[in-house]
Design a protein around this motif. Structure first.
Motif, PDB file in Angstrom:
ATOM      1  N   MET A  67       0.845  -1.181   0.000  1.00 39.70           N
ATOM      2  CA  MET A  67       0.000   0.000   0.000  1.00 39.70           C
ATOM      3  C   MET A  67       0.891   1.244   0.000  1.00 39.70           C
ATOM      4  SD  MET A  67      -2.930   0.991   2.739  1.00 39.70           S
ATOM      5  CE  MET A  67      -4.302   1.825   2.063  1.00 39.70           C
ATOM      6  N   PRO A  68       0.631   2.219  -0.870  1.00 35.66           N
ATOM      7  CA  PRO A  68       1.470   3.417  -0.923  1.00 35.66           C
ATOM      8  C   PRO A  68       1.356   4.236   0.359  1.00 35.66           C
ATOM      9  CG  PRO A  68       0.009   3.299  -2.824  1.00 35.66           C
ATOM     10  CD  PRO A  68      -0.386   2.210  -1.897  1.00 35.66           C
ATOM     11  N   PHE A  69       2.433   4.915   0.680  1.00 35.91           N
ATOM     12  CA  PHE A  69       2.441   5.810   1.831  1.00 35.91           C
ATOM     13  C   PHE A  69       1.489   6.968   1.555  1.00 35.91           C
ATOM     14  CE2 PHE A  69       4.026   9.743   3.674  1.00 35.91           C
ATOM     15  CZ  PHE A  69       4.055   9.393   5.010  1.00 35.91           C
ATOM     16  N   ALA A  70       0.701   7.342   2.534  1.00 35.47           N
ATOM     17  CA  ALA A  70      -0.203   8.483   2.395  1.00 35.47           C
ATOM     18  C   ALA A  70      -0.157   9.298   3.674  1.00 35.47           C
ATOM     19  CB  ALA A  70      -1.627   8.009   2.131  1.00 35.47           C
ATOM     20  N   LEU A  71      -0.140  10.598   3.518  1.00 35.74           N
ATOM     21  CA  LEU A  71      -0.157  11.491   4.667  1.00 35.74           C
ATOM     22  C   LEU A  71      -1.596  11.655   5.127  1.00 35.74           C
ATOM     23  CD1 LEU A  71       2.297  14.200   3.338  1.00 35.74           C
ATOM     24  CD2 LEU A  71       2.793  12.370   4.931  1.00 35.74           C
ATOM     25  N   THR A  72      -1.849  11.408   6.402  1.00 32.06           N
ATOM     26  CA  THR A  72      -3.205  11.544   6.924  1.00 32.06           C
ATOM     27  C   THR A  72      -3.462  12.976   7.355  1.00 32.06           C
ATOM     28  OG1 THR A  72      -2.537  11.021   9.180  1.00 32.06           O
ATOM     29  CG2 THR A  72      -3.166   9.158   7.754  1.00 32.06           C
ATOM     30  N   ALA A  73      -4.731  13.352   7.445  1.00 35.09           N
ATOM     31  CA  ALA A  73      -5.105  14.709   7.837  1.00 35.09           C
ATOM     32  C   ALA A  73      -4.603  15.030   9.244  1.00 35.09           C
ATOM     33  CB  ALA A  73      -6.613  14.878   7.748  1.00 35.09           C
ATOM     34  N   ASP A  74      -4.696  14.073  10.178  1.00 33.52           N
ATOM     35  CA  ASP A  74      -4.228  14.314  11.546  1.00 33.52           C
ATOM     36  C   ASP A  74      -2.732  14.585  11.570  1.00 33.52           C
ATOM     37  OD1 ASP A  74      -6.765  13.955  12.558  1.00 33.52           O
ATOM     38  OD2 ASP A  74      -6.432  11.855  13.094  1.00 33.52           O
ATOM     39  N   TYR A  75      -2.003  13.833  10.787  1.00 31.99           N
ATOM     40  CA  TYR A  75      -0.551  13.973  10.740  1.00 31.99           C
ATOM     41  C   TYR A  75      -0.147  15.305  10.123  1.00 31.99           C
ATOM     42  CZ  TYR A  75       4.311  12.692   9.883  1.00 31.99           C
ATOM     43  OH  TYR A  75       5.678  12.660   9.856  1.00 31.99           O
ATOM     44  N   CYS A  76      -0.933  15.770   9.154  1.00 31.92           N
ATOM     45  CA  CYS A  76      -0.570  16.963   8.391  1.00 31.92           C
ATOM     46  C   CYS A  76      -1.242  18.241   8.880  1.00 31.92           C
ATOM     47  CB  CYS A  76      -0.894  16.755   6.918  1.00 31.92           C
ATOM     48  SG  CYS A  76       0.127  15.488   6.188  1.00 31.92           S
ATOM     49  N   ALA A  90       6.956  15.695 -10.420  1.00 36.41           N
ATOM     50  CA  ALA A  90       7.351  14.465  -9.721  1.00 36.41           C
ATOM     51  C   ALA A  90       7.063  14.584  -8.224  1.00 36.41           C
ATOM     52  CB  ALA A  90       8.835  14.174  -9.960  1.00 36.41           C
ATOM     53  N   LEU A  91       7.342  15.735  -7.638  1.00 35.91           N
ATOM     54  CA  LEU A  91       7.105  15.934  -6.211  1.00 35.91           C
ATOM     55  C   LEU A  91       5.620  15.852  -5.872  1.00 35.91           C
ATOM     56  CD1 LEU A  91       8.455  16.586  -3.492  1.00 35.91           C
ATOM     57  CD2 LEU A  91       8.146  19.000  -4.043  1.00 35.91           C
ATOM     58  N   ARG A  92       4.764  16.415  -6.701  1.00 32.43           N
ATOM     59  CA  ARG A  92       3.314  16.325  -6.477  1.00 32.43           C
ATOM     60  C   ARG A  92       2.849  14.868  -6.500  1.00 32.43           C
ATOM     61  NH1 ARG A  92       3.121  20.293 -10.459  1.00 32.43           N
ATOM     62  NH2 ARG A  92       3.308  22.348  -9.530  1.00 32.43           N
ATOM     63  N   LEU A  93       3.401  14.100  -7.410  1.00 35.21           N
ATOM     64  CA  LEU A  93       3.054  12.681  -7.489  1.00 35.21           C
ATOM     65  C   LEU A  93       3.587  11.916  -6.284  1.00 35.21           C
ATOM     66  CD1 LEU A  93       3.589  12.227 -11.328  1.00 35.21           C
ATOM     67  CD2 LEU A  93       1.397  12.274 -10.110  1.00 35.21           C
ATOM     68  N   SER A 103       4.588   5.321  -6.249  1.00 38.09           N
ATOM     69  CA  SER A 103       5.930   4.742  -6.290  1.00 38.09           C
ATOM     70  C   SER A 103       6.687   5.339  -7.481  1.00 38.09           C
ATOM     71  CB  SER A 103       5.843   3.224  -6.456  1.00 38.09           C
ATOM     72  OG  SER A 103       5.344   2.918  -7.751  1.00 38.09           O
ATOM     73  N   SER A 104       7.981   5.080  -7.535  1.00 35.13           N
ATOM     74  CA  SER A 104       8.783   5.564  -8.664  1.00 35.13           C
ATOM     75  C   SER A 104       8.276   5.002  -9.990  1.00 35.13           C
ATOM     76  CB  SER A 104      10.257   5.209  -8.469  1.00 35.13           C
ATOM     77  OG  SER A 104      10.789   5.932  -7.388  1.00 35.13           O
ATOM     78  N   ASP A 105       7.901   3.737  -9.996  1.00 35.85           N
ATOM     79  CA  ASP A 105       7.357   3.135 -11.219  1.00 35.85           C
ATOM     80  C   ASP A 105       6.055   3.820 -11.629  1.00 35.85           C
ATOM     81  OD1 ASP A 105       9.383   1.230 -11.644  1.00 35.85           O
ATOM     82  OD2 ASP A 105       8.432  -0.187 -10.276  1.00 35.85           O
ATOM     83  N   GLU A 106       5.188   4.099 -10.662  1.00 39.32           N
ATOM     84  CA  GLU A 106       3.912   4.764 -10.962  1.00 39.32           C
ATOM     85  C   GLU A 106       4.121   6.200 -11.428  1.00 39.32           C
ATOM     86  OE1 GLU A 106       0.988   2.451  -7.812  1.00 39.32           O
ATOM     87  OE2 GLU A 106       2.329   4.024  -7.055  1.00 39.32           O
ATOM     88  N   ILE A 107       5.098   6.886 -10.831  1.00 40.86           N
ATOM     89  CA  ILE A 107       5.418   8.251 -11.246  1.00 40.86           C
ATOM     90  C   ILE A 107       5.946   8.233 -12.674  1.00 40.86           C
ATOM     91  CG2 ILE A 107       6.958  10.214 -10.844  1.00 40.86           C
ATOM     92  CD1 ILE A 107       6.742   9.510  -7.813  1.00 40.86           C
ATOM     93  N   ALA A 108       6.817   7.281 -12.979  1.00 33.82           N
ATOM     94  CA  ALA A 108       7.360   7.166 -14.336  1.00 33.82           C
ATOM     95  C   ALA A 108       6.242   6.970 -15.346  1.00 33.82           C
ATOM     96  CB  ALA A 108       8.351   6.005 -14.397  1.00 33.82           C
ATOM     97  N   GLU A 109       5.304   6.107 -15.031  1.00 38.13           N
ATOM     98  CA  GLU A 109       4.178   5.862 -15.937  1.00 38.13           C
ATOM     99  C   GLU A 109       3.327   7.122 -16.108  1.00 38.13           C
ATOM    100  OE1 GLU A 109       0.225   3.048 -16.220  1.00 38.13           O
ATOM    101  OE2 GLU A 109       1.939   2.324 -15.085  1.00 38.13           O
ATOM    102  N   VAL A 121      14.386   5.374 -14.353  1.00 37.79           N
ATOM    103  CA  VAL A 121      15.699   5.986 -14.115  1.00 37.79           C
ATOM    104  C   VAL A 121      15.597   7.519 -14.161  1.00 37.79           C
ATOM    105  CG1 VAL A 121      16.488   5.890 -16.522  1.00 37.79           C
ATOM    106  CG2 VAL A 121      18.151   5.837 -14.662  1.00 37.79           C
ATOM    107  N   SER A 122      14.699   8.052 -14.984  1.00 32.64           N
ATOM    108  CA  SER A 122      14.490   9.501 -15.035  1.00 32.64           C
ATOM    109  C   SER A 122      13.847   9.999 -13.749  1.00 32.64           C
ATOM    110  CB  SER A 122      13.618   9.880 -16.225  1.00 32.64           C
ATOM    111  OG  SER A 122      14.251   9.534 -17.437  1.00 32.64           O
ATOM    112  N   VAL A 123      12.922   9.225 -13.209  1.00 31.23           N
ATOM    113  CA  VAL A 123      12.283   9.586 -11.939  1.00 31.23           C
ATOM    114  C   VAL A 123      13.319   9.543 -10.815  1.00 31.23           C
ATOM    115  CG1 VAL A 123      10.543   8.923 -10.224  1.00 31.23           C
ATOM    116  CG2 VAL A 123      10.005   8.820 -12.663  1.00 31.23           C
ATOM    117  N   ASP A 124      14.181   8.552 -10.834  1.00 28.12           N
ATOM    118  CA  ASP A 124      15.240   8.458  -9.826  1.00 28.12           C
ATOM    119  C   ASP A 124      16.158   9.677  -9.899  1.00 28.12           C
ATOM    120  OD1 ASP A 124      14.175   6.020  -9.044  1.00 28.12           O
ATOM    121  OD2 ASP A 124      15.645   4.840 -10.188  1.00 28.12           O
TER     122      ASP A 124
END
Length: 95
Positions: free
Chosen positions: A1-10, A34-37, A43-49, A56-59
């Motif tokens: 499961m991707p990391f997500a910032l919760t409202a309480d945390y943020c 890239a930062l918004r994504l 993930s890096s793979d999802e951002i690349a897509e 490698v460009s995302v990295d």
């Protein structure tokens, strides 16, 4: 499961963001994309897509983001960007 910032945390970040205007942003348009994504928990793979580039460009973009923001990792970069107003908390998908 991707990391997500919760409202309480943020919540403290949201309060700080309302009080400050965005500082000068050293990131390029592509780095900001890239930062918004990253902030959406992709993930890096999802951002690349999503960006239509290779992983490698995302990295490479990630390393430039970390360097420009003096961040230790992806989570740290997102937190710095939110504090500085580069990435609005309300603009993060799923919040």
């Amino acid at each position: 499961m991707p990391f997500a910032l919760t409202a309480d945390y943020c919540q403290p970040l949201l309060s700080m963001q309302k009080q400050r205007k965005a500082r000068h942003n050293p990131l390029s348009d592509r780095e900001m994309e890239a930062l918004r994504l990253m902030a959406q928990g992709l993930s890096s793979d999802e951002i690349a897509e999503a960006m239509g580039v290779r992983k490698v460009s995302v990295d490479y973009l990630s390393e430039r983001i970390y360097e420009k923001l003096s961040a230790r990792n992806r989570v740290h970069a997102v937190m710095i960007a939110m504090r500085r107003g580069y990435v609005p908390l309300y603009g993060v998908e799923g919040s």
